[in-house]
Write an enzyme that holds these catalytic residues in place. Structure first.
Site, short mmCIF file in Angstrom:
data_model
loop_
_atom_site.label_atom_id
_atom_site.label_comp_id
_atom_site.label_asym_id
_atom_site.label_seq_id
_atom_site.Cartn_x
_atom_site.Cartn_y
_atom_site.Cartn_z
N GLY A 17 0.84 -1.21 0.00
CA GLY A 17 0.00 0.00 0.00
C GLY A 17 0.87 1.25 0.00
NE ARG A 78 -1.36 -5.00 -1.33
CZ ARG A 78 -1.93 -3.82 -1.07
NH1 ARG A 78 -2.71 -3.25 -1.96
NH2 ARG A 78 -1.73 -3.22 0.08
CG ASP A 109 2.49 -7.00 7.56
OD1 ASP A 109 2.09 -6.50 6.50
OD2 ASP A 109 1.75 -7.54 8.39
CB THR A 132 2.19 0.61 6.23
OG1 THR A 132 0.83 0.42 6.65
CG2 THR A 132 3.08 0.30 7.43
CG ASP A 134 -2.90 0.11 8.08
OD1 ASP A 134 -3.72 1.04 7.99
OD2 ASP A 134 -2.94 -0.90 7.35
CG ASP A 136 0.20 -2.53 10.47
OD1 ASP A 136 1.21 -1.97 9.99
OD2 ASP A 136 -0.57 -3.21 9.79
NE ARG A 178 -9.35 -4.26 3.97
CZ ARG A 178 -8.51 -3.86 3.03
NH1 ARG A 178 -7.25 -4.17 3.10
NH2 ARG A 178 -8.93 -3.19 2.00
P1 ADP Z 1 2.47 -4.44 2.54
O1 ADP Z 1 3.93 -4.52 2.30
O2 ADP Z 1 1.96 -3.03 2.53
O3 ADP Z 1 2.05 -5.23 3.77
P2 ADP Z 1 1.38 -6.59 0.83
O4 ADP Z 1 0.89 -7.40 1.97
O5 ADP Z 1 0.52 -6.43 -0.37
O6 ADP Z 1 1.73 -5.08 1.27
O7 ADP Z 1 2.80 -7.20 0.38
C1 ADP Z 1 3.53 -6.60 -0.68
C2 ADP Z 1 4.12 -7.69 -1.54
O8 ADP Z 1 5.08 -8.45 -0.79
C3 ADP Z 1 3.16 -8.72 -2.08
O9 ADP Z 1 2.43 -8.29 -3.18
C4 ADP Z 1 4.12 -9.85 -2.46
O10 ADP Z 1 4.75 -9.58 -3.69
C5 ADP Z 1 5.18 -9.74 -1.36
N1 ADP Z 1 4.89 -10.79 -0.35
C6 ADP Z 1 3.99 -10.76 0.65
N2 ADP Z 1 3.97 -11.93 1.34
C7 ADP Z 1 4.90 -12.73 0.75
C8 ADP Z 1 5.38 -14.06 0.97
N3 ADP Z 1 4.89 -14.82 1.94
N4 ADP Z 1 6.36 -14.54 0.16
C9 ADP Z 1 6.87 -13.79 -0.81
N5 ADP Z 1 6.46 -12.53 -1.09
C10 ADP Z 1 5.50 -11.98 -0.32
#
Ligand code: ADP
Length: 330
Positions: A17, A78, A109, A132, A134, A136, A178
């Site tokens: 995000g 993403r 995260d 982020t 959030d 969090d 969320r």
């Molecule tokens: P944020 O970093 O804001 O929490 P996301 O949860 O969408 O956002 O995670 C960003 C990107 O990180 C995902 O689109 C994916 O490419 C990568 N990612 C998240 N979880 C995993 C995972 N378990 N293994 C590999 N890549 C991951």
């Protein structure tokens, strides 16, 4: 581990995000790297761009005039493919092709989980910056964008309050979060709301009714209830609004969703300074052979936390600020 001399080019990307202040952080990363005579490459659209070979060399002018801009000049995305070993292999091959020796990852995260997975197989150091809205993540008092998002929410709630009190109305105002009530808690206190619904501390419809009834007795002309997206109660938000409508028809309860306005806009002064400090801290960490850590600000000092702790430990809810909000909402 790579030593300062082995790192010649640093890659930087934003992922997950978007958050206001990401540009200020990119600027800080680029300029700090140049200060230490390192080269910098921007990776567009996070892990997706890493897989699709969207790399762009950056210099000090590439980041001119962006400290005040919301969004991210490197774009964000993403990427499901990065969750697979094949996707991560493609990303690695492109990093080697583009001669990137170390990486600053700005995200949340999910982004750090991806970096953690990648580092199990490949020897390219990663340092994360918490970007982020959030707030969090364990290991930092504030994440980039949280202050700006909260200010945006407060400004919007102030405006809604004007119309709420003109009509003697009750408003439920949904803010982002969320899994985290961080924005809701701060916005509720700063905007003088009567109550809040957050994921961390469920509130029942009966408790909400008691709060509104108390306000009515105290001749309140309007009521504001701030609801995090993941706010928890014993009923759904729709049922709560209906029940309160029946109980207090004179207040004509309405719902307002602030949505993505909270992500946009120019970063606050606080976020610009936070982003700048964390960006400098991230590059200096890489040059001091650190890897697999998130840079954070704790008690106004730069601190590094291992990715697995930053990802897996829930930051504690600020009980003191919740206590204050209950005292003040009468
Ligand atoms: P944020 O970093 O804001 O929490 P996301 O949860 O969408 O956002 O995670 C960003 C990107 O990180 C995902 O689109 C994916 O490419 C990568 N990612 C998240 N979880 C995993 C995972 N378990 N293994 C590999 N890549 C991951």
């Amino acid at each position: 581990m790579k030593t300062k001399n082995e790192i010649k080019r640093i890659g930087v990307f934003t992922s997950g995000g978007d958050a206001p202040g990401m540009n200020a952080c990119i600027r800080a990363v680029v300029r700090t790297a140049l200060f230490y005579d390192k080269k910098v490459t921007g990776i567009c659209r996070g892990y997706q761009g890493m897989i699709d070979d969207e790399f762009e060399k950056l210099n000090s002018r590439s980041v001119s005039n962006i400290i005040q801009r919301g969004g991210t000049i490197l774009k964000t995305a993403r990427c499901e493919e990065f969750k697979t070993p094949e996707g991560r292999k493609k990303a690695y091959d492109n990093l080697v092709k583009n001669e990137i020796d170390a990486i600053v990852a700005i995200g949340g995260d999910g982004t750090f989980t991806g970096a953690w997975e990648f580092m199990k197989d490949y020897n390219i150091p990663f340092v994360g910056v918490p970007g982020t809205i959030d707030n969090d993540l364990f290991g930092t008092d504030y994440t980039i964008g949280f202050d700006t998002a909260t200010n945006t929410a407060v400004e919007a709630i102030d405006k809604i309050r004007d119309t709420a009190s003109a009509h003697n109305r009750l408003f439920f105002i949904e803010v982002m979060g969320r899994n985290s009530g961080a924005i809701a808690i701060r916005a509720a206190i700063a905007a003088g709301a009567e109550a809040m619904m957050i994921p961390e501390q469920p509130i029942t419809v009966e408790e909400l009714i008691a709060i509104i009834a108390k306000g009515e007795k105290n001749q309140k002309s309007s009521s504001m209830i701030v609801v995090a997206e993941g706010g928890k109660s014993n009923k759904s938000l729709h049922e709560i609004v209906e029940e309160i409508k029946k109980k207090f028809p004179q207040y004509d309860p309405k719902m307002a969703i602030l949505g993505h306005t909270q992500r946009g806009g120019s970063p606050s002064c606080f976020d610009r300074i936070l982003s700048s400090r964390l960006g400098v801290g991230a590059v200096e960490a890489l040059l001091n052979s650190k890897s697999g850590v998130m840079v954070g600000l704790v008690n106004d000092k730069i601190l590094y936390t291992n990715f697995d702790r930053a990802i897996h430990i829930d930051p504690s809810v600020d009980e003191e600020i919740i206590r204050i909000s209950k005292i003040l909402a009468m």
